[in-house]
Design an enzyme around this catalytic site. Structure first.
Site, short mmCIF file in Angstrom:
data_model
loop_
_atom_site.label_atom_id
_atom_site.label_comp_id
_atom_site.label_asym_id
_atom_site.label_seq_id
_atom_site.Cartn_x
_atom_site.Cartn_y
_atom_site.Cartn_z
CG HIS A 94 -77.28 -86.64 19.02
ND1 HIS A 94 -77.96 -86.94 19.70
CD2 HIS A 94 -76.31 -87.14 19.24
CE1 HIS A 94 -77.52 -87.96 20.70
NE2 HIS A 94 -76.20 -87.96 20.29
CD GLU A 124 -75.52 -88.23 24.53
OE1 GLU A 124 -74.66 -87.22 23.96
OE2 GLU A 124 -75.94 -89.04 24.07
#
Length: 323
Positions: free
Chosen positions: A207, A174
């Site tokens: 997310h 990420e």
């Protein structure tokens, strides 16, 4: 000397034309890369946690195998995006004297402070939760320290696929994508400050796949699921702005990766339990001191002087205030 764009018009002219059509194409190319990774995140998260019936059978893929496949695909996606940034020159519309890996924060200069000072700064911000954890531990602070240094405990963690995903693979991939790859794409025209506050929005959206997961589990109503997802979007965006700031100030991706891993291990501070704690006054004082010390140390511990030349700042239009 690299040609640095001074305004939005220069950003368009660097690509060889100033037409609105080509400007839209450049934006579409950048956005496509971001959206493609977002969709990939949704797919792999579902693969690792809640495989669809008929697509991946749990009898064939154990939790360990699912996590291994998830880890491999996440890392491959990060490396693939970095290669596309180099080969298709999305972030290099003008010549700079550094490699793409250096622009993405993978470099040797200033590495020692980059892996210590940002993590120390993050731990200072978590002073309250760390003190609370030591207070609540059966053996107190000494037991917590011994547990952190216990080799057998670390071996157990390394052998846990879920721990590896949360503490190693997710932070590494990420940060490589949302900080290392995305910020150099945004800096040339948005500027350092604009990039710091833009990139976290994509990180927060990345997310939102948890909405799908929770709906499949049927644990809560849609209202509760959306409320939780909104809160998660909020704090992941705030955290993304912090790690983007670290990346722009240090020029390293290692610091954001370690801070990401540490925050994953700690979770959100539990203010409600601190308010109900028997030693509430001491805890609230530690929470307050942590916040104040974080604000005082934020700029000194991320001073670019400590980390050498910041490669990504060579892409910034003047004035590059954050750099």
């Amino acid at each position: 000397m690299p040609v640095i764009p001074q305004n939005d018009k220069d950003c368009n002219n660097i690509h060889g034309t100033g037409t609105a059509e080509l400007e839209a194409l450049n934006v579409a190319q950048h956005t496509a890369q971001i959206v493609r990774f977002g969709l990939f995140r949704m797919e792999t998260s579902q693969l690792g946690l809640n495989p669809e019936p008929g697509r991946v059978k749990s009898s064939v893929l154990t939790p360990t195998r699912r996590s291994e496949r998830l880890s491999t695909r996440q890392l491959n996606s990060a490396l693939t995006l970095g290669e596309e940034l180099r080969s298709q020159r999305y972030i290099l519309p003008f010549q700079v004297d550094v490699s793409v890996w250096q622009l993405m924060g993978v470099r040797a200069e200033g590495f020692a402070p980059a892996v210590t000072l940002p993590l120390l700064l993050t731990m200072v911000a978590y002073l309250g939760p760390l003190v609370q954890s030591a207070m609540d531990a059966p053996g107190g602070f000494t037991a917590e320290l011994q547990s952190a240094l216990d080799v057998q405990s670390w071996r157990s963690c390394v052998g846990d696929a879920v721990w590896l995903r949360n503490q190693v693979v997710a932070p590494l991939t990420e940060e490589l994508v949302f900080r290392g790859a995305m910020l150099p794409m945004l800096v040339p025209c948005a500027g350092p400050t604009g990039a710091i506050f833009t990139a976290p929005l994509f990180f927060g959206v990345g997310h939102l796949h948890h909405i799908i997961e929770q709906r499949r589990l049927h644990k809560d109503s849609m209202r509760v699921i959306l409320l939780v997802a909104g809160m998660q979007f909020l704090y992941t965006t705030v955290f993304g702005a912090f790690t983007s700031f670290l990346f722009m100030r240090t020029g390293h991706v290692a610091g954001p990766v370690l801070c990401h891993s540490f925050c994953n291990s700690q979770g959100l501070p539990d203010f409600s339990s601190a308010l109900q704690h028997p030693q509430r006054s001491a805890l609230l004082f530690s929470y307050l001191m942590g916040a104040l010390m974080f604000l005082v140390l934020l700029f000194p511990l991320t001073d670019p002087f400590l980390y050498g030349t910041i490669p990504v700042c060579s892409l910034a239009p003047a004035p590059a205030s954050v750099c």
